[in-house]
Design an enzyme around this catalytic site. Sequence first.
Site, mmCIF file in Angstrom:
data_model
loop_
_atom_site.group_PDB
_atom_site.id
_atom_site.type_symbol
_atom_site.label_atom_id
_atom_site.label_comp_id
_atom_site.label_asym_id
_atom_site.label_seq_id
_atom_site.Cartn_x
_atom_site.Cartn_y
_atom_site.Cartn_z
ATOM 1 N N THR A 117 0.495 -1.167 -0.295
ATOM 2 C CA THR A 117 0.060 -0.022 -0.164
ATOM 3 C C THR A 117 1.084 1.180 -0.264
ATOM 4 O OG1 THR A 117 -1.502 1.162 1.081
ATOM 5 C CG2 THR A 117 -0.168 0.016 2.328
ATOM 6 N N TYR A 141 -1.453 0.559 9.762
ATOM 7 C CA TYR A 141 -2.212 -0.733 7.803
ATOM 8 C C TYR A 141 -0.571 -0.526 7.511
ATOM 9 C CZ TYR A 141 -3.935 -0.756 4.427
ATOM 10 O OH TYR A 141 -3.486 -1.604 2.536
#
Length: 327
Positions: A117, A141
Site C-alpha cells: 500500500t 496498517y
Amino acid sequence: MTNVLVTGGAGYIGSHACKALKAAGYTPVTYDNLVTGWEQAVKFGPFEKGSLSDRARLDEVFAKYQPVAVMHFAALSQVGEAMSQPGLYWRNNVEGSLTLIEAACAAGCKTFVFSSTCATYGEHDNVVLDEDTPQIPLNAYGASKRAVENILRDFAASDGLNHVIFRYFNVAGADPEGEVGEHHRPETHLIPVMLEAIDGKRPALTIHGTDYDTPDGTCIRDYVHVMDLVDAHVLGLKWLEAGKPSSVFNLGTGKGFSVREVIDASRTVTNREVPHSEGPRRAGDATKLVSGSTRALAELGWEPSRSTMPQMIADAWNWHLNGHYDH
C-alpha cells in the site's frame, strides 16, 4: 495445471485477481478464512478455507496444489481500526504473512506477489509518490505492510524468494461483467459508501474533515480501477516467471481526486444527488496521497486504461444495483 495460491481470494481485490488469473491461463486457488471475504466470490478455481496463522493447514494446501506462485492479498486494511487496535494489525498482517512466507519457502514456492500500500509512505503533501519516497507510515496498517515488505527482502536474501511488491492506495470499481464486486461488512470505502447513500441504504455519507490544505478542504486520493490493478498483478507474476529481479511498483494514475470531486462525479454518473454531512477528521488520514506509476508503465507495460473516475463509479454503480453476495 498452473496453480497460483491467492490468499484473500474471497475478498474484493483477491476475487478480481482470481478472474484475471483464470483469463491468463492460471488456476487460482483461493485460501481465505472468510472473516471479511465471501465464499460466493470464489468462482474461478478451488477454495480452501484456512487462516494465515495455521501453518499445518498452509503446508497441507501447498502440498495438495503445488502452486507455482503466491499472490498475497489477505490482510486487515481499515485505518480507523488500525489506529484503535494496532495489535490486531501486527498479529494478523505481519505474523500471518511471516507464516505464509515460511510455508511457501518450505514448499519450494519461491515466486511471490505481494499486495502492499501507498500508506507505507505516510504524509508527503503535494508530492507524487514514487518507489523511492521515504516510508514513514502514519498507522499500524501502513506499518504492518512495510514490515512484510522487509520480511520479503530478508527471505529473498536467505531463501531466494523472488517477489514483486505492489503499493497502491484507493481501489475502486468492479468487474464490468458483474461476476464479482466490492462488498465489505461494514463498508468503509468512499465510493461504495457514497452509492449506498445515493440508493437510500444508509442515511448519508460523512465527509471526514473539510479543513485539509487542499483546494476544497477535503482529502485527495489516487484511485485505480480494480481490473487495472489486478492486471498489474498478473504482469508482475509474468515478470518473475521471466526471470526478472524482485521489484517494487507503485500503482496509480498520478492524478488525485478530492472527496468532493468524487461526489460531483457520482452525481454526473448516477444522475442522483449524494446525501452527505460533514464531520471531523479521522486520526491517521493523510492530506494527499497520489501514486506515480511510471516504473510500472515502463517496466511492466501496465496501463490503467479503466481508471477514470466516471468509469470506476459506473462499474461500481452497476455492481451496486445488480450484484451482491448473500449476507
